[in-house]
Design a protein around this motif. Structure first.
Motif, PDB file in Angstrom:
ATOM      1  N   THR A 106       0.812  -1.024   0.038  1.00 28.60           N
ATOM      2  CA  THR A 106       0.119   0.091  -0.044  1.00 28.60           C
ATOM      3  C   THR A 106       0.981   1.128   0.077  1.00 28.60           C
ATOM      4  OG1 THR A 106      -0.469   0.131   2.415  1.00 28.60           O
ATOM      5  CG2 THR A 106      -1.952  -1.099   1.193  1.00 28.60           C
ATOM      6  N   GLY A 158     -13.357  -6.213   0.541  1.00 31.54           N
ATOM      7  CA  GLY A 158     -12.090  -6.214   1.196  1.00 31.54           C
ATOM      8  C   GLY A 158     -12.215  -7.300   2.369  1.00 31.54           C
ATOM      9  N   GLY A 173      -7.533  -6.798   2.739  1.00 31.96           N
ATOM     10  CA  GLY A 173      -8.226  -5.772   3.813  1.00 31.96           C
ATOM     11  C   GLY A 173      -7.376  -4.329   3.909  1.00 31.96           C
ATOM     12  N   ALA A 174      -5.946  -4.825   3.859  1.00 28.10           N
ATOM     13  CA  ALA A 174      -5.087  -3.536   4.042  1.00 28.10           C
ATOM     14  C   ALA A 174      -5.277  -2.604   2.839  1.00 28.10           C
ATOM     15  CB  ALA A 174      -3.672  -4.259   4.285  1.00 28.10           C
ATOM     16  N   HIS A 224      -7.799  -2.176   0.847  1.00 28.99           N
ATOM     17  CA  HIS A 224      -9.278  -1.565   0.985  1.00 28.99           C
ATOM     18  C   HIS A 224      -9.111  -0.505   1.960  1.00 28.99           C
ATOM     19  CE1 HIS A 224     -10.936  -4.429  -1.555  1.00 28.99           C
ATOM     20  NE2 HIS A 224     -12.222  -4.020  -1.724  1.00 28.99           N
ATOM     21  N   ARG A 225      -8.522  -0.633   3.167  1.00 24.64           N
ATOM     22  CA  ARG A 225      -8.184   0.445   4.373  1.00 24.64           C
ATOM     23  C   ARG A 225      -7.374   1.395   3.662  1.00 24.64           C
ATOM     24  NH1 ARG A 225      -8.311  -4.329   7.004  1.00 24.64           N
ATOM     25  NH2 ARG A 225      -6.119  -4.437   7.301  1.00 24.64           N
ATOM     26  N   ALA A 226      -6.330   1.347   3.210  1.00 21.50           N
ATOM     27  CA  ALA A 226      -5.468   2.258   2.833  1.00 21.50           C
ATOM     28  C   ALA A 226      -6.079   3.166   1.706  1.00 21.50           C
ATOM     29  CB  ALA A 226      -4.143   1.669   2.364  1.00 21.50           C
ATOM     30  N   GLY A 256      -9.064   3.638   0.949  1.00 20.83           N
ATOM     31  CA  GLY A 256     -10.422   4.472   1.365  1.00 20.83           C
ATOM     32  C   GLY A 256     -11.464   3.381   1.189  1.00 20.83           C
ATOM     33  N   MET A 257     -11.908   2.822   2.308  1.00 18.70           N
ATOM     34  CA  MET A 257     -12.788   1.628   2.345  1.00 18.70           C
ATOM     35  C   MET A 257     -14.179   2.058   1.658  1.00 18.70           C
ATOM     36  SD  MET A 257     -12.991  -1.661   3.265  1.00 18.70           S
ATOM     37  CE  MET A 257     -12.317  -1.781   4.862  1.00 18.70           C
ATOM     38  N   ASN A 278     -14.969   0.055  -2.163  1.00 14.95           N
ATOM     39  CA  ASN A 278     -16.020  -0.600  -2.139  1.00 14.95           C
ATOM     40  C   ASN A 278     -17.152  -0.452  -3.133  1.00 14.95           C
ATOM     41  OD1 ASN A 278     -15.068  -2.386  -0.228  1.00 14.95           O
ATOM     42  ND2 ASN A 278     -16.095  -1.476   1.544  1.00 14.95           N
TER      43      ASN A 278
END
Length: 169
Positions: A12, A29, A35-36, A38-40, A42-43, A47
């Motif tokens: 990321t 994610g 998951g990392a 998606h979080r980094a 911007g979920m 999404n």
């Protein structure tokens, strides 16, 4: 000439044209690298972008913006779950790399970074996956020289070693 290199880093954080996410078929994610990313990125934004595809089959790939990542794009590819090697897993994994490389080239990417697809919770044997990945990448860059660099981004020393050995063979 395209170079292939292995780095041990958090994917990321890489400033490249595209990173390749080892996604799930629902493109939601999950855990690990998926998951990392998606979080980094911007979920909510990622999404929403992924929802437009209504999923992605194993071995296929789709592309979204990178949103908050330093990478311009995220290429999402669901790799195969390992079921002992007799369920077309090798070909499905090669397809994940092939389709991701094709998307990178079609979107004028000069550099692309891959996570180690299917070798985490999907259980694909690491050394076998590394050999398939490197062979697929080499076959692609022999036919298409639009990419200048392909990076394998390893999360740990064991993964980095496996990909470096595959490159050396």
């Amino acid at each position: 000439m395209t170079t292939i290199k292995v780095v041990e880093a958090d994917i990321t954080t890489l400033k490249v044209d595209a990173i390749v996410n080892a996604a799930n078929t629902g493109l939601r994610g999950g855990g690990g690298v998926d998951g990392a990313i998606h979080r980094a990125a911007g979920m909510a934004e990622l999404n929403a972008a992924c929802a437009k595809f209504h999923g992605c089959r194993t071995g296929e790939a789709v592309i979204t913006p990178g949103f908050k990542l330093p990478a311009k794009y995220i290429i999402h590819t669901p790799g195969p779950v390992w079921h002992g090697g007799n369920h077309n897993e090798d070909q499905l994994l090669a397809n994940s790399y092939q389709h991701s490389l094709e998307l990178a080239a079609q979107n004028n990417c000069r550099d692309v970074a891959f996570s180690s697809i299917s070798t985490g919770v999907y259980g694909f044997p690491l050394e076998r996956a590394a050999k398939i990945a490197i062979k697929t990448i080499r076959d692609f860059i022999q036919k298409d020289d639009s990419l200048k660099e392909v990076i394998i981004c390893a999360f740990d020393p064991r993964t980095a070693k496996a990909y470096r050995q595959a490159i050396a063979e």
